[in-house]
Design an enzyme around this catalytic site. Structure first.
Site, short mmCIF file in Angstrom:
data_model
loop_
_atom_site.label_atom_id
_atom_site.label_comp_id
_atom_site.label_asym_id
_atom_site.label_seq_id
_atom_site.Cartn_x
_atom_site.Cartn_y
_atom_site.Cartn_z
N TYR A 137 0.95 -1.10 0.01
CA TYR A 137 -0.11 0.03 -0.02
C TYR A 137 0.72 1.27 -0.09
CZ TYR A 137 -3.50 -3.20 1.61
OH TYR A 137 -4.64 -4.32 1.82
N PRO A 173 -15.79 -5.02 2.55
CA PRO A 173 -16.98 -5.25 3.30
C PRO A 173 -18.23 -4.42 2.68
CG PRO A 173 -15.88 -4.56 4.62
CD PRO A 173 -14.81 -4.34 3.85
N LEU A 174 -17.97 -3.32 2.15
CA LEU A 174 -18.86 -2.25 1.80
C LEU A 174 -19.08 -2.57 0.14
CD1 LEU A 174 -18.31 0.42 4.13
CD2 LEU A 174 -19.91 -1.16 4.36
N GLY A 175 -18.53 -3.55 -0.46
CA GLY A 175 -18.52 -3.93 -2.04
C GLY A 175 -17.80 -2.46 -2.54
N PHE A 188 -20.10 0.39 -2.93
CA PHE A 188 -21.19 0.35 -3.53
C PHE A 188 -22.36 0.36 -2.57
CE2 PHE A 188 -24.18 -0.66 -6.85
CZ PHE A 188 -23.81 -0.34 -7.77
N HIS A 213 0.24 -12.00 1.01
CA HIS A 213 -0.92 -11.21 0.47
C HIS A 213 -1.63 -12.03 -0.60
CE1 HIS A 213 -1.62 -6.49 -0.06
NE2 HIS A 213 -2.74 -7.43 -0.35
#
Length: 331
Positions: free
Chosen positions: A60, A207-209, A212, A127
């Site tokens: 990252y 986890p929130l797409g 989306f 990873h």
């Protein structure tokens, strides 16, 4: 304060929700939208709220996200459970391939410890599975780091069934990190039952797409070139329209409960089992606080069933990655 959960059966206890730190340095938005002071304030607020499971990776940035966390955790290191990842070849500031050779594992961990300004990594993940290196050799090198006191627990990311079994036979695996959410259910048929058989916890990323499921989304072409979503098949063309329709049930349920849509999506994951710890990512304090509120949202069996049906795998349009990134998923 946030409740805690056992992540696997190896003794690792973490907050019920974690904080994905990637977007503070990488992949979403533009460099101009990132504010280190706000990112550090978000980490500090997370700790105050009891969201103490922090997730980063050497890639990252590359490297800059670990450095940011090192600064943010000065004087606070012992209050958090810190997870990072190795497994990519990084050359000239860019990811150029996979590399999980044992020597590289050792080098990567030394680099992560230095950047994170710590003497141990609480949870170390591979990873992505490197097909060029037997997983037994990879986990053997990781286990050496546990014995040396530099790492406490081991994890895998996006690993398939056989890889998980082989890895766990070398040294207990505490957690699998993989994409899992209301709109990405690929783990349900085979991976989640295997994790429960072996006593391995699940850490869902995205986890929130990728936003989306919060409703705060635009079409792929409206995102900047540097934003991951610009090339996300589910954000493109007819897929976008179909997925907006599918996600409407989340927004309707949120409205009926006085909650935010993202809180419903996270609560759904939390209700899927006490061995599941989502890591929603944000670089803003206000979204962190909203996400943390998901731990207080109660969903009935009927509401869970309605969400399951409305966002069943066949209802979501488009693959979750393009071909290049899908090739790195060990299935």
């Amino acid at each position: 304060m946030m409740t805690t959960r056992a992540l696997g059966t190896q003794g690792l206890t973490v907050s019920a929700l974690g904080l994905g730190c990637m977007s503070m340095s990488h992949a979403y938005g533009t460099a101009e939208e990132r504010d280190e002071r706000e990112s550090i304030a978000t980490v500090h607020r997370a700790i105050d709220l009891g969201v103490t499971f922090l997730d980063t990776a050497e890639v990252y940035g590359p490297f800059t996200n670990e450095e940011l966390l090192g600064r943010a955790l000065a004087g606070r290191r012992d209050r958090v459970v810190l997870a990072t990842k190795f497994g990519f070849k990084i050359e000239h500031g860019a990811m150029t391939g996979l590399d999980s050779r044992p020597q590289h594992v050792r080098e990567a961990v030394e680099g992560s410890l230095r950047r994170l300004a710590t003497d141990r990594i609480d949870l170390l993940y591979q990873h992505r599975v490197d097909p060029a290196v037997p997983i037994e050799d990879v986990v053997g090198a990781m286990a050496e780091l546990v014995r040396a006191g530099k790492v406490r627990y081991l994890g895998l990311s996006e690993a398939g069934e056989q890889t998980i079994r082989r890895a766990h036979a070398v040294h207990p695996i505490a957690a699998l990190q993989s994409e899992y959410s209301l709109w990405e259910r690929n783990l349900e048929p085979r991976i989640i039952p295997l994790l429960r058989e072996l006593g391995i916890g699940l850490v869902p990323f995205a986890p929130l797409g990728r936003g989306f499921l919060t409703g705060a989304v635009k079409r792929a072409e409206e995102y900047p070139e540097t934003d991951f979503r610009r090339n996300d098949p589910r954000y493109q063309g007819g897929n976008f329209d179909a997925n907006v329709r599918a996600a409407a049930v989340v927004h309707d349920l949120a409205a009926s409960k006085g909650a935010a849509p993202g809180q419903i999506a996270l609560a759904w994951l939390l209700h899927k089992g006490p061995d599941i710890v989502p890591i929603p990512g944000t670089k803003r304090t206000r979204y962190l606080e909203e996400n943390a509120g998901a731990a207080d949202v109660v969903l009935s069996a009927g509401e869970m069933a309605a969400l399951d049906a409305a966002l069943a795998p066949g209802k979501i349009a488009g693959p979750r990655y393009g071909p290049k990134l899908m090739a790195q998923v060990d299935r």
